[in-house]
Enzyme design. Structure first.
Site, PDB file in Angstrom:
ATOM      1  N   LYS A 204      -0.847  -0.827  -4.184  1.00 30.39           N
ATOM      2  CA  LYS A 204      -1.555   0.176  -3.401  1.00 30.39           C
ATOM      3  C   LYS A 204      -1.507   1.483  -4.182  1.00 30.39           C
ATOM      4  O   LYS A 204      -0.448   2.081  -4.359  1.00 30.39           O
ATOM      5  CB  LYS A 204      -0.923   0.358  -2.020  1.00 30.39           C
ATOM      6  N   ARG A 214      -8.134   9.089   6.494  1.00 28.81           N
ATOM      7  CA  ARG A 214      -7.287  10.134   7.086  1.00 28.81           C
ATOM      8  C   ARG A 214      -7.845  10.575   8.437  1.00 28.81           C
ATOM      9  O   ARG A 214      -7.110  10.805   9.391  1.00 28.81           O
ATOM     10  CB  ARG A 214      -7.197  11.340   6.145  1.00 28.81           C
ATOM     11  N   ARG A 225       1.004  11.380  -1.665  1.00 29.16           N
ATOM     12  CA  ARG A 225       1.867  10.196  -1.647  1.00 29.16           C
ATOM     13  C   ARG A 225       2.102   9.650  -3.051  1.00 29.16           C
ATOM     14  O   ARG A 225       2.387   8.470  -3.221  1.00 29.16           O
ATOM     15  CB  ARG A 225       1.238   9.123  -0.743  1.00 29.16           C
ATOM     16  N   GLU A 241       5.519  -4.935  -9.490  1.00 26.18           N
ATOM     17  CA  GLU A 241       5.534  -4.927  -8.024  1.00 26.18           C
ATOM     18  C   GLU A 241       5.250  -6.328  -7.480  1.00 26.18           C
ATOM     19  O   GLU A 241       5.858  -6.764  -6.496  1.00 26.18           O
ATOM     20  CB  GLU A 241       4.482  -3.944  -7.497  1.00 26.18           C
ATOM     21  N   LYS A 256      -5.194  -2.704  -3.255  1.00 31.61           N
ATOM     22  CA  LYS A 256      -5.893  -1.682  -2.484  1.00 31.61           C
ATOM     23  C   LYS A 256      -5.899  -0.379  -3.269  1.00 31.61           C
ATOM     24  O   LYS A 256      -4.832   0.029  -3.735  1.00 31.61           O
ATOM     25  CB  LYS A 256      -5.176  -1.491  -1.142  1.00 31.61           C
ATOM     26  N   SER A 282     -11.971   2.847   3.035  1.00 31.56           N
ATOM     27  CA  SER A 282     -12.879   3.771   3.713  1.00 31.56           C
ATOM     28  C   SER A 282     -13.818   4.495   2.761  1.00 31.56           C
ATOM     29  O   SER A 282     -15.016   4.647   3.044  1.00 31.56           O
ATOM     30  CB  SER A 282     -12.074   4.790   4.519  1.00 31.56           C
ATOM     31  N   TYR A 321     -14.799  -3.031   6.522  1.00 29.67           N
ATOM     32  CA  TYR A 321     -15.303  -2.534   7.795  1.00 29.67           C
ATOM     33  C   TYR A 321     -16.647  -3.157   8.154  1.00 29.67           C
ATOM     34  O   TYR A 321     -17.113  -3.008   9.281  1.00 29.67           O
ATOM     35  CB  TYR A 321     -15.395  -1.002   7.740  1.00 29.67           C
TER      36      TYR A 321
END
Length: 330
Positions: A204, A214, A225, A241, A256, A282, A321
Site C-alpha cells: 500500500k 479522504r 502517512r 512486505e 494498492k 478513488s 467502485y
C-alpha cells in the site's frame, strides 16, 4: 498481369482481429463479475445517502441503502463487498475507540449486510483506525506524535475480534503496521475465528491518488502517512512486505493503488500461490469520471480498459467502485 510472390507478410496477426467474434474467441484475459469487489461507505446517523463530490455516483450510504447496495451487488454477480465505516465526528478520539465498539458503525453495518445476504456475498471489512481517530492516522500516536507500531497492533487485534464476532468473512488490515498480519491472525485464532480470512494490504503506497477517499471517509488526517505507507519509488520493498505477510499467515494479498503500480502487481502475482487483489482507488475512479464528464474519453470503454489492464497484470480480484455497474454489463 504478373504477380510477385513473397513480398508480402505471411504472418498477419490482424487475421485474429477481423471481427468482434474473432476477437472474443482469442482474447487472452476476460473480466468476470466474480472478479469484482465493491467498496462501500456507510455513514453513522445518515438519514439519506450523502454524495461524495469528488467521486460522482458514489455515496456515503445509510444503513438501509447499504443493504440495498449489497443485494444489488449480489444479484449482479459481484463476489464481495468491502465495508468502510464513517462515524459521527464527536465519536472520534485519539485511540479510535469507535472502531472497536461492538455497536460502532462498521460493526453495525457488517451485521446489517450479513442479515441481508448471509454467506452468498463475501463480506469484507476495513481493519484500520484512520476513520475513527481524531488525528486521522492509521494507528495510536506516541508522545512525539508518531504512529506507535506496537501499540497500534494491540488495537488491531481487538478490532479483528470485534469484526469477526459480528460475522465478517474477511478482514482487510490496511494500516501498513509491521507485524499486523501475524497479530491479527493470532487474535482471530485465539478467539475461535479460525475461518475468518485475512486480506493483507501487502503493498500500500503513499499515493496522491487517495485524495477523494479522504472525503469519502470524513478523514481528520493531520500530516501524511509516509512513515508507514510505502515509498512509490520502491519495488523490492514490496517483495519484502510480501514475504513477511505470507509468513505471518495472509490468506490473500493486495496491491494498492492499482494502475500506477501494475508492475508491482505483476511481480507479486508471479511470486505467490495465494489469491492476489488490486484496489482501483478513488483517484483512479475520479480521473476517469472527470475526463468522461468533459467529453475527453469514452467512459465505458475506459472503465473496461482499466479493469482489463489490472486483470492482465495478474489480479484475481479487483476492488472497484464500478463493480456492480460493470458486473451487470458483463
Amino acid at each position: 498481369m504478373s504477380t510477385t510472390y513473397g513480398t508480402f507478410p505471411g504472418s498477419r496477426p490482424r487475421r485474429l482481429r477481423t471481427t468482434p467474434a474473432m476477437r472474443r474467441m482469442v482474447a487472452e484475459h476476460r473480466l468476470h463479475p466474480s472478479d469484482l469487489i465493491l467498496p462501500a461507505f456507510v455513514r453513522e446517523g445518515a438519514a439519506e445517502p450523502v454524495p461524495i463530490s469528488a467521486m460522482p455516483g458514489v455515496v456515503q450510504h445509510t444503513r438501509d441503502t447499504l443493504r440495498k447496495a449489497a443485494v444489488e451487488a449480489l444479484e449482479a454477480g459481484v463476489a464481495g463487498i468491502m465495508l468502510f465505516g464513517v462515524p459521527e465526528e464527536a465519536k472520534k478520539d485519539a485511540l479510535g475507540t469507535a472502531g472497536t465498539d461492538p455497536d460502532g458503525i462498521l460493526q453495525v453495518a457488517i451485521r446489517d449486510v450479513k442479515a441481508e445476504v448471509g454467506d452468498e456475498l463475501v463480506i469484507m471489512s476495513d481493519l484500520c483506525l484512520d476513520e475513527y481517530t481524531d488525528h486521522g492516522h492509521c494507528g495510536v500516536l506516541d508522545a512525539d506524535g508518531r504512529v506507535d507500531n506496537d501499540a497500534t497492533l494491540e488495537r488491531y487485534a481487538e478490532m479483528a475480534q470485534v469484526q469477526a464476532d459480528v460475522g465478517v468473512h474477511v478482514v482487510g488490515p490496511s494500516g501498513m503496521m509491521d507485524g499486523q498480519v501475524g497479530v491479527i491472525r493470532d487474535a482471530l485464532d485465539q478467539t475461535g475465528h479460525e475461518d475468518v480470512s485475512v486480506l493483507a494490504y501487502t503493498a500500500k503506497y503513499a499515493s496522491a491518488f487517495y485524495g477523494p477517499f479522504r472525503e469519502a471517509v470524513g478523514s481528520s488526517l493531520q500530516g501524511d502517512r509516509k512513515t508507514y505507507q510505502q515509498d512509490p519509488a520502491n519495488l523490492r520493498e514490496s517483495m519484502r512486505e510480501l514475504a513477511l505477510d505470507l509468513a505471518e499467515g495472509a490468506d490473500m494479498v493486495m496491491v494498492k493503488p492499482a494502475l500506477p503500480y501494475l508492475d508491482v502487481l505483476a511481480k507479486v502475482a508471479e511470486s505467490v500461490d495465494v489469491p492476489v487483489a488490486a484496489y482501483q482507488i478513488s483517484g483512479e475512479y475520479a480521473m476517469v469520471e472527470a475526463a468522461a464528464a468533459n467529453g475527453w474519453i469514452d467512459r465505458d470503454r475506459a472503465i473496461m480498459e482499466t479493469l482489463t489492464g489490472i486483470k492482465r497484470a495478474g489480479a484475481n480480484m479487483i476492488l472497484t467502485y464500478w463493480a456492480t455497474e460493470v458486473a451487470r454489463q458483463l
